[in-house]
Design a protein around this motif. Structure first.
Motif, short mmCIF file in Angstrom:
data_model
loop_
_atom_site.label_atom_id
_atom_site.label_comp_id
_atom_site.label_asym_id
_atom_site.label_seq_id
_atom_site.Cartn_x
_atom_site.Cartn_y
_atom_site.Cartn_z
N LEU A 88 11.02 8.38 4.99
CA LEU A 88 10.84 8.23 3.55
C LEU A 88 11.34 9.47 2.84
N ASP A 118 9.66 5.78 -3.27
CA ASP A 118 8.83 5.22 -4.34
C ASP A 118 9.69 4.89 -5.55
N PHE A 162 8.34 1.41 -2.12
CA PHE A 162 6.89 1.30 -2.00
C PHE A 162 6.34 0.76 -3.32
N ARG A 176 -3.88 6.07 -11.89
CA ARG A 176 -2.88 5.16 -11.33
C ARG A 176 -2.86 3.80 -12.00
N LYS A 214 1.00 -2.84 -2.53
CA LYS A 214 0.05 -1.78 -2.23
C LYS A 214 -1.00 -1.70 -3.32
N HIS A 215 -2.13 -1.07 -3.12
CA HIS A 215 -2.63 -0.44 -1.91
C HIS A 215 -3.77 -1.31 -1.40
N MET A 258 1.19 -1.82 2.03
CA MET A 258 0.70 -0.48 2.31
C MET A 258 -0.81 -0.52 2.16
N PHE A 261 -5.92 4.71 0.56
CA PHE A 261 -6.64 5.93 0.94
C PHE A 261 -8.16 5.74 1.01
N ASP A 293 -0.93 4.57 4.10
CA ASP A 293 -0.53 5.45 3.01
C ASP A 293 -0.33 6.84 3.62
N TRP A 294 0.20 7.73 2.82
CA TRP A 294 0.59 9.07 3.30
C TRP A 294 -0.62 9.79 3.94
N MET A 325 2.50 6.58 8.34
CA MET A 325 3.25 7.45 7.43
C MET A 325 2.67 8.86 7.50
N TRP A 434 6.25 8.32 -12.08
CA TRP A 434 7.02 8.05 -10.85
C TRP A 434 8.51 7.96 -11.18
N GLU A 513 -0.70 9.29 -9.72
CA GLU A 513 -1.57 9.64 -8.60
C GLU A 513 -2.25 10.99 -8.82
C1 BGC Z 1 0.88 7.19 -2.56
C2 BGC Z 1 1.70 5.97 -2.26
C3 BGC Z 1 3.15 6.34 -2.06
C4 BGC Z 1 3.21 7.32 -0.91
C5 BGC Z 1 4.61 7.72 -0.51
C6 BGC Z 1 1.12 8.29 -1.53
O1 BGC Z 1 0.56 9.49 -1.93
O2 BGC Z 1 -0.48 6.84 -2.61
O3 BGC Z 1 1.55 5.03 -3.31
O4 BGC Z 1 3.92 5.22 -1.81
O5 BGC Z 1 2.49 8.48 -1.28
O6 BGC Z 1 5.18 8.55 -1.42
#
Ligand code: BGC
Length: 761
Positions: A88, A118, A162, A176, A214-215, A258, A261, A293-294, A325, A434, A513
């Motif tokens: 990614l 993203d 994503f 968000r 997502k999510h 996805m 968290f 998710d990350w 991820m 974003w 976020e």
């Molecule tokens: C976000 C995701 C995003 C991912 C990759 C995470 O912090 O919650 O929505 O796709 O990062 O960048």
């Protein structure tokens, strides 16, 4: 063996019936694809299969010397061994091609990589933030905006976005909400479908990329609106409110999900088998794969759910998370877990197959460099046609919240206009949160947009900064809470002006976020600025730029005209100027309730009635209300004005009762009694009066956008059948209960005509 074949066939039948096949121009049948994937998986070692489940963030200069130490060196080595399934944050054909070349030409099996990014509201050319787009209620425009983003991102090597975020959001404190479609599951489901169809198309060209719903799930219900916080909701809310857009995403053919968290009712979503195995892969037969998710696999330790990274890996894979991820959990621990018998190899096979199947469907096995064409990249990124798409979307996203005194539309000449506010001249903030690949200062500011209309005298003063400096990722936006040195200049200009246009609100980096806010009024000194300018000139048009509903009761009470302009992307200033000057008649409707006061949050139109919706003894306190605030919102869901005037009359039901296999029709007449043509979103709501599980006071069930000339009337009809009345009941299934209902039709959720009907045996 026979059992396996039957299972394969069964899978084929399931896959064939999902819209993945209905929509894709693929050369494979479900069965032939399954055969191909199974044959490939048979050739793979356990480590290679786990490699497909491994996603790395790419951050080193891939075209430079190969990394020698640290994480980058490990990633590089893993890539060479075929132990990476996806990267990614790698963008640009040169870099993508360099990595894809390693995967395809230097690994044993040559399996191509997925490249995720993203692309949430555009890549380089930026669309309005998703919440804003949702205010258009225009599914075709939303689809076109997603398709444009896919085309531009696909041209730079990205084959997976994503997006869309389909989390239904009721809490404006949660930053968000800007990424979602608002508070309604029905509207959210249609928008999820539109976005997925826009991104994925039929996968036939490099203009189509893989989408990701997502999510999963419940992320927007974080307690107190604080990002990443605990989520504790019941089955009824989960099934009736949270899950429908995800289900719609599966039905629209999305091939990746996805997870989220948050923990959901005590179990982190990433390690949650009920969500991922039972509902998603079981009940909904989702044929694609789930990415974490990350770092959400490793965060299961912080949740207090897994004791170490190895156990996190075990719980995540067993629960149905297919791709890791950036937790390093699968790559470091899965093989050992399989050898220890804690994870069945068949689960690894299943996860790998899901990912490989998607790669086949994307066409990467036919041409791993499908998205790596330099000439196409150069011709596509920032293409001028894209400006039309984002301008159209931006205009449609604007919501007129108030227009007393008919201050709007502005006259095109002979007026002195004072434009005030730092956001009015900001060319970065309107790009929103974003916009990872967009260049700073590439949005058309309102100052620039208004200059196009040169018949008026236009003056500008900043008044006050919103943030003290342009926020830099990943740091907090520093709000200006003290500096009022620009007030006087703004006041002086306002004194001399016929009309003052004030642009106030949030900087683009104040939502998104980790951008939760406890106070959702105008940030910093802007409220004071507004009041100071109002003291010298009451002819104010307030243009709001924000990524969430704001609580602005003073403005609503005092300012004659208010325009909700969100963060509208690259063409922001042109879109707003066209609306202010009446070249475009606004038609947006709020996809999320605006509170009067942050204390009312979560506030949403489809709430329950409670046992005490009013005072049993008028004047007494014992009913569900606040002592210091109204219950009603500032602006309700579905609300938005126009320069035209729409009147609703003549509501009719074709019958007052109907049976399971029958339908009834509800119709209204809508008349434009204004002086200009305009578009109106006619909304249908129902209420199920008595049920075994209590139902909301209103539920959106349909809408239609119509356009009317002055004095024109139109009859708008909706069909009601049993299916439309279904809900996830106390019996833990979707069903309709017979009984009494109300139906409402109107231009917003608070002003409707209504009638009664019954569903009988
Ligand atoms: C976000 C995701 C995003 C991912 C990759 C995470 O912090 O919650 O929505 O796709 O990062 O960048």
């Amino acid at each position: 063996m026979i059992k396996k074949q039957i299972l394969g066939l069964l899978l084929g039948v399931i896959l064939q019936t999902t819209s993945v096949w209905a929509q894709n121009k693929t050369k494979y049948t479900a069965v032939s694809l399954d055969k191909k994937v199974s044959a490939l998986v048979k050739k793979m070692t356990l480590e290679e299969k786990i490699g497909q489940l491994n996603q790395y963030n790419g951050f080193w200069d891939v075209t430079g010397p190969k990394p020698q130490e640290g994480k980058a060196a490990k990633k590089y080595e893993d890539l060479k061994k075929g132990y990476v399934g996806s990267m990614l944050n790698v963008k640009g054909v040169k870099d993508v091609r360099a990595l894809q070349k390693i995967a395809v030409e230097e690994t044993r099996l040559g399996i191509p990589l997925l490249f995720g990014f993203d692309v949430i509201h555009g890549y380089k050319t930026i669309s309005p933030i998703p919440l804003a787009e949702s205010a258009s209620w225009d599914l075709e425009a939303i689809k076109a905006s997603a398709a444009m983003a896919a085309e531009e991102a696909g041209a730079v090597g990205i084959n997976w976005t994503f997006a869309p975020m389909v989390d239904v959001g009721r809490d404006a404190r949660w930053g968000r909400v800007m990424e979602g479609a608002g508070e309604d599951p029905y509207l959210g489901s249609l928008i999820a479908k539109a976005r997925i169809e826009g991104f994925q198309g039929d996968f036939s060209s490099n203009k189509n990329i893989l989408a990701c719903a997502k999510h999963f799930a419940g992320y927007a219900f974080s307690e107190a609106g604080r990002d990443y916080n605990t989520v504790d909701i019941g089955e009824a809310v989960l099934h009736n409110i949270v899950l429908p857009p995800f289900k719609a995403a599966v039905e629209a053919g999305v091939l990746s999900f996805m997870n989220s968290f948050n923990e959901l009712n005590g179990v982190p979503a990433t390690g949650n088998p009920y969500l991922q195995r039972k509902i998603l892969k079981g009940d909904w037969a989702f044929p694609g794969f789930v990415v974490s998710d990350w770092g959400s696999i490793l965060e299961m330790q912080n949740h207090g759910y897994a004791k170490d990274l190895k156990q996190s890996a075990e719980f995540a894979i067993n629960a149905g998370s297919d791709m890791d991820m950036e937790s390093y959990a699968y790559i470091d621990h899965l093989a050992e877990l399989v050898r220890e018998g804690k994870v069945k190899e068949s689960l690894i096979d299943d996860a790998a197959k899901r990912i490989l199947r998607t790669k086949f469907l994307l066409g990467l096995f036919d041409d791993p460099y499908k998205y790596c064409d330099e000439a196409h990249e150069a011709a596509t990124v920032g293409k001028s046609e894209f400006q039309n798409t984002v301008l159209d979307m931006a205009k449609k996203s604007i919501v007129l919240l108030k227009n007393t005194n008919d201050l709007l539309p502005l006259q095109k000449s002979g007026k002195k206009i004072a434009l005030i506010g730092a956001l009015a001249a900001d060319k970065t903030s309107p790009l929103g949160n974003w916009r990872l690949a967009a260049d700073e200062n590439t949005a058309v500011s309102l100052l620039e947009g208004m200059k196009t209309y040169s018949g008026n005298e236009l003056t500008y003063a900043q008044g006050a900064l919103v943030v003290t400096e342009q926020p830099k990722f990943p740091f907090e936006a520093l709000v200006n809470t003290t500096d009022k040195s620009g007030f006087q200049e703004a006041i002086d200009l306002a004194k001399k002006a016929d009309v003052v246009v004030m642009v106030l609100g949030e900087h683009g980096m104040q939502s998104g976020e980790a951008r939760s806010r406890a106070d959702i009024g105008l940030p910093g000194v802007q409220q004071e600025l507004l009041e100071a300018v109002y003291a010298v000139n009451k002819n104010i048009v307030l243009v709001l730029q924000n990524g969430r509903p704001l609580a602005i009761p003073w403005a609503d009470e005092n300012i004659p005209s208010i325009v909700e302009a969100w963060q509208l992307g690259t063409q922001s200033g042109n879109a707003i100027a066209q609306v202010l000057y009446g070249d475009y008649n606004p038609s947006g409707k709020l996809p999320m309730t605006f509170p009067r006061n942050v204390g009312q949050v979560p506030i949403y139109y489809n709430h329950k009635n409670t046992g005490r919706p009013y005072a049993l003894d008028p004047g007494t306190v014992f009913w569900s209300h606040y002592n210091d605030e109204k219950n009603a919102p500032l602006y309700p869901f579905g609300f938005g004005l126009s320069y035209a005037k729409f009147e609703y009359s003549d509501m009719k039901l074709s019958a007052a009762t109907f049976k399971s296999n029958e339908k009834i029709e509800v119709s209204v007449t809508v008349t434009n009694s204004g002086k200009v043509a305009g578009k109106e979103v006619v909304q249908l709501y129902i209420r199920d009066l008595v049920a075994t599980g209590t139902r909301p006071v209103l539920e959106l069930k349909g809408f239609e956008m119509i356009e009317l000339q002055p004095n024109e009337s139109k009859k708008v009809s909706f069909t009601i059948d049993e299916k439309l009345l279904e809900f996830y009941s106390a019996n833990n299934k979707w069903e309709t209960e017979k009984g009494d209902f109300k139906v409402f039709v109107g231009g917003n959720s608070a002003q409707t005509l209504q009638a009664d009907f019954q569903l009988v045996q």
